[in-house]
Design a protein around this motif. Structure first.
Motif, PDB file in Angstrom:
ATOM      1  N   LEU A  13    -100.942 -24.156  33.413  1.00  0.00           N
ATOM      2  CA  LEU A  13    -101.173 -25.303  34.299  1.00  0.00           C
ATOM      3  C   LEU A  13    -100.538 -25.097  35.653  1.00  0.00           C
ATOM      4  O   LEU A  13    -101.021 -25.608  36.667  1.00  0.00           O
ATOM      5  N   PRO A 175    -102.834 -25.684  28.162  1.00  0.00           N
ATOM      6  CA  PRO A 175    -101.952 -26.834  28.425  1.00  0.00           C
ATOM      7  C   PRO A 175    -100.483 -26.446  28.302  1.00  0.00           C
ATOM      8  O   PRO A 175     -99.744 -27.004  27.499  1.00  0.00           O
ATOM      9  N   MET A 185    -103.322 -17.387  42.114  1.00  0.00           N
ATOM     10  CA  MET A 185    -103.980 -17.861  43.337  1.00  0.00           C
ATOM     11  C   MET A 185    -103.058 -18.032  44.530  1.00  0.00           C
ATOM     12  O   MET A 185    -103.542 -18.238  45.642  1.00  0.00           O
ATOM     13  N   LEU A 190    -109.203 -18.802  48.087  1.00  0.00           N
ATOM     14  CA  LEU A 190    -110.483 -18.506  47.433  1.00  0.00           C
ATOM     15  C   LEU A 190    -111.632 -19.216  48.125  1.00  0.00           C
ATOM     16  O   LEU A 190    -112.748 -18.712  48.176  1.00  0.00           O
ATOM     17  N   CYS A 197    -115.958 -23.633  42.433  1.00  0.00           N
ATOM     18  CA  CYS A 197    -116.062 -23.930  41.004  1.00  0.00           C
ATOM     19  C   CYS A 197    -117.451 -24.483  40.728  1.00  0.00           C
ATOM     20  O   CYS A 197    -117.893 -25.429  41.376  1.00  0.00           O
ATOM     21  N   THR A 200    -116.952 -26.763  34.645  1.00  0.00           N
ATOM     22  CA  THR A 200    -115.727 -26.875  33.850  1.00  0.00           C
ATOM     23  C   THR A 200    -116.138 -27.288  32.443  1.00  0.00           C
ATOM     24  O   THR A 200    -116.948 -28.200  32.285  1.00  0.00           O
ATOM     25  N   ALA A 202    -114.576 -28.263  28.562  1.00  0.00           N
ATOM     26  CA  ALA A 202    -113.414 -28.527  27.719  1.00  0.00           C
ATOM     27  C   ALA A 202    -113.564 -27.798  26.401  1.00  0.00           C
ATOM     28  O   ALA A 202    -114.532 -28.028  25.664  1.00  0.00           O
ATOM     29  N   THR A 207    -109.036 -25.408  28.761  1.00  0.00           N
ATOM     30  CA  THR A 207    -110.143 -25.818  29.636  1.00  0.00           C
ATOM     31  C   THR A 207    -110.710 -24.579  30.311  1.00  0.00           C
ATOM     32  O   THR A 207    -109.970 -23.785  30.894  1.00  0.00           O
ATOM     33  N   VAL A 209    -112.799 -22.835  33.163  1.00  0.00           N
ATOM     34  CA  VAL A 209    -113.186 -23.094  34.549  1.00  0.00           C
ATOM     35  C   VAL A 209    -114.018 -21.907  35.036  1.00  0.00           C
ATOM     36  O   VAL A 209    -113.568 -20.760  34.959  1.00  0.00           O
ATOM     37  N   ILE A 211    -115.836 -20.085  38.135  1.00  0.00           N
ATOM     38  CA  ILE A 211    -115.820 -19.966  39.590  1.00  0.00           C
ATOM     39  C   ILE A 211    -116.779 -18.831  39.979  1.00  0.00           C
ATOM     40  O   ILE A 211    -116.816 -17.795  39.313  1.00  0.00           O
TER      41      ILE A 211
END
Lengths: 215, 215
Positions: A13, A175, A185, A190, A197, A200, A202, A207, A209, A211
């Motif tokens: 995170l 998480p 990053m 970016l 993005c 997304t 779940a 999660t 993601v 890009i």
């Protein structure tokens, strides 16, 4: 057209792709294995270990897809061997034992020239001393029209992103707070590099993601 | 026991709580409004604007809950007024017009002493020049046993986190890359400070991450 892809890149995170103090004992850095907790219960991971069973939900499906259509891999120096430890000694043959999970030509970025290392199961490690462009060129030539996947680590992914050579980047955000480690990053704009993005999803334990380079 | 909470703090995928170059025209910084795209379609936001309708899913439910049980607010200097602009002039009464959305005593951190500013709808702005501990003490005293919410911005949230005064932190991570801006977590070792992620919830347009002080 063969693409350059980063798939299943695990992120905390707080934005770390590995914990601090990577070593022979902790290839993912201290606490880094927490980033992989989403992966170990999947049927895909268990099958790679020769085990039955495992979960078959969203996380598993995305993990399975991340190995499909890949004709060659590129790895950073630290993905192949520890910062401190036996590598670049020629006897070091990577973290994975006799049969690495790549099953394809795999190009390792390093400053130390070395003969190719054929392994069981179709993986051959090639050692590239001429930098990221040369590694990409050789990997695309070896991929037989399939895609090339950058396997990590964070520094290598950052170099390819900075050069706008990555076509798509799939992050798995767990998480977990690592607190310290190797940031993916930080200092990398970016958005200015043309990335956005696009989706997304779940998963059960993380999660996903997605890009892509859109400009 | 009254808690100190950060609720609905919007964050980009690359970790920014606001875009660069905050100004009177761009209170959330350039591109910062993209972080709020999850919020505008909710029934909750529309009702705040006196409009009917809106979506009633997960994002809306969590947004509604984030305003409940709060007896006082704390805001950083830039949440009340622009870095460049009329504030700290006493005629500046915040971004929100005559009736701010707080409806409770609201303590603004600033270096400029100023008399309290009572507004329509129950919000009174109090200006605190003695720092974050004094603001928290006054806010808890004013909250009548309810919780205190830090409304932002990132610098203020970071100060309260660094001091381990925040009990829980709800982040709303939007599928957006800002590229530059005000980072929430950079240089802040939340894990060492005793924080952990306790829950992640997928909303319709953003991912809700719940972090608590557990140690």
């Amino acid at each position: 057209m063969s693409r350059l892809r980063v798939l299943g890149f695990a992120l905390s995170l707080d934005g770390f792709g590995a914990g601090p103090n990577q070593s022979l004992e902790n290839p993912l850095g201290e606490r880094g294995p927490e980033l992989m907790q989403w992966f170990f219960p999947t049927r895909f991971w268990r099958a790679m270990q020769g085990q039955d069973g495992g979960e078959t939900g969203v996380d598993n499906e995305i993990a399975e897809r991340s190995m499909q259509g890949i004709g060659a891999y590129i790895l950073g120096r630290n993905m192949f061997g520890p910062i401190r430890g036996p590598w670049p000694d020629d006897r070091w043959k990577g973290w994975w034992g006799d049969e690495p999970p790549y099953h394809a030509p795999t190009f390792v970025l390093t400053h130390h020239a070395r003969a190719p290392e054929p392994m069981a199961g179709g993986t051959t490690f090639h050692f590239v001393t001429e930098g990221i462009d040369a590694a990409l060129e050789r990997a695309k030539a070896a991929a037989g029209g399939l895609d090339v996947r950058v396997g990590g680590g964070a520094a290598t992914v950052r170099q390819y992103l900075q050069a706008r050579l990555v076509d798509d980047l799939h992050l798995v955000v767990s998480p977990v707070l690592l607190g310290q480690g190797e940031s993916l990053m930080q200092g990398l704009d970016l958005r200015a590099l043309g990335y956005a993005c696009t989706r997304t999803v779940a998963g059960e334990r993380a999660t996903h993601v997605f890009i892509e380079r859109v400009a």
